[in-house]
Write a protein that holds these residues in place. Structure first.
Motif, PDB file in Angstrom:
ATOM      1  N   ALA A   1       0.830  -1.212   0.000  1.00  0.00           N
ATOM      2  CA  ALA A   1       0.000   0.000   0.000  1.00  0.00           C
ATOM      3  C   ALA A   1       0.861   1.258   0.000  1.00  0.00           C
ATOM      4  N   VAL A   2       1.927   1.237   0.800  1.00  0.00           N
ATOM      5  CA  VAL A   2       2.802   2.406   0.902  1.00  0.00           C
ATOM      6  C   VAL A   2       3.624   2.594  -0.363  1.00  0.00           C
ATOM      7  N   PHE A   3       4.231   1.508  -0.854  1.00  0.00           N
ATOM      8  CA  PHE A   3       5.109   1.604  -2.014  1.00  0.00           C
ATOM      9  C   PHE A   3       4.350   2.062  -3.249  1.00  0.00           C
ATOM     10  N   MET A   4       3.128   1.573  -3.445  1.00  0.00           N
ATOM     11  CA  MET A   4       2.401   1.889  -4.668  1.00  0.00           C
ATOM     12  C   MET A   4       1.633   3.210  -4.581  1.00  0.00           C
ATOM     13  N   SER A   5       1.332   3.664  -3.378  1.00  0.00           N
ATOM     14  CA  SER A   5       0.650   4.959  -3.255  1.00  0.00           C
ATOM     15  C   SER A   5       1.648   6.112  -3.169  1.00  0.00           C
ATOM     16  N   PHE A   6       2.932   5.799  -2.967  1.00  0.00           N
ATOM     17  CA  PHE A   6       3.943   6.857  -2.850  1.00  0.00           C
ATOM     18  C   PHE A   6       4.044   7.713  -4.111  1.00  0.00           C
ATOM     19  N   PRO A   7       4.150   7.106  -5.326  1.00  0.00           N
ATOM     20  CA  PRO A   7       4.202   7.961  -6.525  1.00  0.00           C
ATOM     21  C   PRO A   7       2.971   8.843  -6.671  1.00  0.00           C
ATOM     22  N   THR A   8       1.825   8.309  -6.280  1.00  0.00           N
ATOM     23  CA  THR A   8       0.586   9.092  -6.352  1.00  0.00           C
ATOM     24  C   THR A   8       0.641  10.278  -5.413  1.00  0.00           C
ATOM     25  N   ALA A   9       1.090  10.041  -4.179  1.00  0.00           N
ATOM     26  CA  ALA A   9       1.162  11.116  -3.196  1.00  0.00           C
ATOM     27  C   ALA A   9       2.124  12.213  -3.635  1.00  0.00           C
ATOM     28  N   VAL A  10       3.278  11.806  -4.160  1.00  0.00           N
ATOM     29  CA  VAL A  10       4.268  12.801  -4.610  1.00  0.00           C
ATOM     30  C   VAL A  10       3.717  13.615  -5.774  1.00  0.00           C
ATOM     31  N   ALA A  11       3.115  12.927  -6.730  1.00  0.00           N
ATOM     32  CA  ALA A  11       2.606  13.625  -7.918  1.00  0.00           C
ATOM     33  C   ALA A  11       1.474  14.578  -7.569  1.00  0.00           C
ATOM     34  N   LEU A  12       0.595  14.154  -6.653  1.00  0.00           N
ATOM     35  CA  LEU A  12      -0.566  14.976  -6.331  1.00  0.00           C
ATOM     36  C   LEU A  12      -0.227  16.151  -5.422  1.00  0.00           C
ATOM     37  N   THR A  13       0.739  15.965  -4.537  1.00  0.00           N
ATOM     38  CA  THR A  13       1.057  17.029  -3.581  1.00  0.00           C
ATOM     39  C   THR A  13       2.110  18.002  -4.097  1.00  0.00           C
ATOM     40  N   ALA A  14       3.055  17.510  -4.892  1.00  0.00           N
ATOM     41  CA  ALA A  14       4.144  18.376  -5.344  1.00  0.00           C
ATOM     42  C   ALA A  14       4.225  18.500  -6.857  1.00  0.00           C
ATOM     43  N   GLY A  15       3.603  17.563  -7.570  1.00  0.00           N
ATOM     44  CA  GLY A  15       3.781  17.545  -9.013  1.00  0.00           C
ATOM     45  C   GLY A  15       2.894  18.485  -9.793  1.00  0.00           C
ATOM     46  N   ALA A  16       1.691  18.750  -9.315  1.00  0.00           N
ATOM     47  CA  ALA A  16       0.743  19.550 -10.085  1.00  0.00           C
ATOM     48  C   ALA A  16       1.240  20.968 -10.382  1.00  0.00           C
ATOM     49  N   PRO A  17       1.733  21.730  -9.379  1.00  0.00           N
ATOM     50  CA  PRO A  17       2.241  23.072  -9.704  1.00  0.00           C
ATOM     51  C   PRO A  17       3.402  23.045 -10.688  1.00  0.00           C
ATOM     52  N   LEU A  18       4.281  22.049 -10.521  1.00  0.00           N
ATOM     53  CA  LEU A  18       5.422  21.951 -11.430  1.00  0.00           C
ATOM     54  C   LEU A  18       4.963  21.645 -12.850  1.00  0.00           C
ATOM     55  N   VAL A  19       4.038  20.702 -12.965  1.00  0.00           N
ATOM     56  CA  VAL A  19       3.521  20.350 -14.288  1.00  0.00           C
ATOM     57  C   VAL A  19       2.809  21.536 -14.921  1.00  0.00           C
ATOM     58  N   GLN A  20       2.035  22.263 -14.122  1.00  0.00           N
ATOM     59  CA  GLN A  20       1.324  23.426 -14.642  1.00  0.00           C
ATOM     60  C   GLN A  20       2.304  24.500 -15.121  1.00  0.00           C
ATOM     61  N   ALA A  21       3.388  24.702 -14.352  1.00  0.00           N
ATOM     62  CA  ALA A  21       4.393  25.697 -14.742  1.00  0.00           C
ATOM     63  C   ALA A  21       5.059  25.308 -16.056  1.00  0.00           C
ATOM     64  N   ILE A  22       5.325  23.998 -16.204  1.00  0.00           N
ATOM     65  CA  ILE A  22       5.935  23.528 -17.456  1.00  0.00           C
ATOM     66  C   ILE A  22       4.977  23.716 -18.629  1.00  0.00           C
ATOM     67  N   LEU A  23       3.706  23.402 -18.408  1.00  0.00           N
ATOM     68  CA  LEU A  23       2.718  23.553 -19.478  1.00  0.00           C
ATOM     69  C   LEU A  23       2.533  25.013 -19.881  1.00  0.00           C
ATOM     70  N   ASP A  24       2.690  25.916 -18.918  1.00  0.00           N
ATOM     71  CA  ASP A  24       2.510  27.336 -19.221  1.00  0.00           C
ATOM     72  C   ASP A  24       3.591  27.872 -20.153  1.00  0.00           C
ATOM     73  N   VAL A  25       4.794  27.305 -20.068  1.00  0.00           N
ATOM     74  CA  VAL A  25       5.892  27.816 -20.888  1.00  0.00           C
ATOM     75  C   VAL A  25       6.068  27.004 -22.174  1.00  0.00           C
ATOM     76  N   LEU A  26       5.366  25.884 -22.284  1.00  0.00           N
ATOM     77  CA  LEU A  26       5.490  25.078 -23.494  1.00  0.00           C
ATOM     78  C   LEU A  26       4.770  25.738 -24.659  1.00  0.00           C
TER      79      LEU A  26
END
Length: 256
Positions: free
Chosen positions: A148-173
């Motif tokens: 449960a921990v190992f497989m939910s870890f990528p989800t937690a990282v992406a949802l908590t820290a990844g969205a702003p980064l992805v949005q910033a990248i999309l804004d400059v693309l």
């Protein structure tokens, strides 16, 4: 759009639950199509959830973790794709291309889990040999906790820290890059079908494939209708084979 805290927690719990189910009761809610429906209900966009889940289902057809091998976690990829499609506003196609790399990360997480799980299995075996069964049961409980921990870890990282980064990248693309991502997302279902046909006996049952294509492309029967027709043909094929086998068995008894 940003996700509420309860939505992030719910999606992380879904990621943990589907991987527990995949290695446990197998209630089928780990399938990408079902995961997409659940994510759509959580995010308030069922249509996009079903579209993304259905697309990853096509990609996962014919892909199986045979002999302990590790495969991409399409369930987690579905969760990330649904979340990013909602938060970035770029649509399901871009969400698919973002979710897929996270699903590929699930391969490494699965390998890491299996390595750690082997130590738990060895320790449990030693307890069993020593007839210390209570200790054996307790240490074996670590295995579902770890998955449960190992497989939910990528989800937690992406949802908590990844969205702003992805949005910033999309804004400059530039537009041509995001357009290319959208095209790539639309090509993914075709890749899934190609992988499925590669492993299926397509040459042997080409007549059934041709019937499905004609009914869908020329008669314009919806997908559900084509699926029901395929079910009817499969049942007819099964009953005919069963009848031939019964006749052959009876003939063999008469010869004896």
């Amino acid at each position: 759009m940003t996700l509420a805290v309860w939505q992030i927690i719910a999606l992380i719990l879904v990621a943990a639950g589907i991987n527990l189910d995949r290695r446990g009761l197998s209630l089928t809610h780990a399938r990408p199509a079902i995961v997409g429906l659940i994510c759509g209900l959580i995010l308030g966009d069922v249509n996009s959830g079903l579209y993304i889940g259905g697309t990853f289902t096509l990609m996962s057809l014919g892909v199986a973790a045979i002999g302990g091998s590790s495969v991409p976690d399409y369930g987690v990829a579905t969760i990330i794709a649904c979340a990013f499609a909602q938060t970035t506003g770029q649509g399901p196609e871009v969400g698919l291309t973002i979710g897929l790399p996270v699903g590929m990360l699930g391969v490494q997480m699965d390998v890491l889990f299996k390595i750690c799980n082997s130590f738990i299995a060895q320790k449990a075996q030693r307890y069993a040999n020593a007839k210390e069964f209570k200790k054996m049961y307790r240490i074996m409980l670590l295995s579902p906790v770890m998955v449960a921990v190992f497989m939910s870890f990528p989800t937690a990282v992406a949802l908590t820290a990844g969205a702003p980064l992805v949005q910033a990248i999309l804004d400059v693309l530039p537009v041509w890059v995001t357009g290319g991502l959208a095209v790539a997302g639309k090509l993914l279902p075709g890749l899934g079908i190609a992988m499925l046909l590669h492993y299926m006996p397509a040459k042997k049952y080409f007549n059934y494939i041709l019937i499905g294509f004609v009914v869908s492309a020329y008669i314009k029967v919806p997908v559900l209708g084509v699926a029901l027709l395929g079910t009817a043909l499969a049942y007819k094929f099964y009953t005919d084979n069963e009848a031939r086998a019964t006749v052959g068995f009876a003939g063999g008894l008469e010869d004896e």
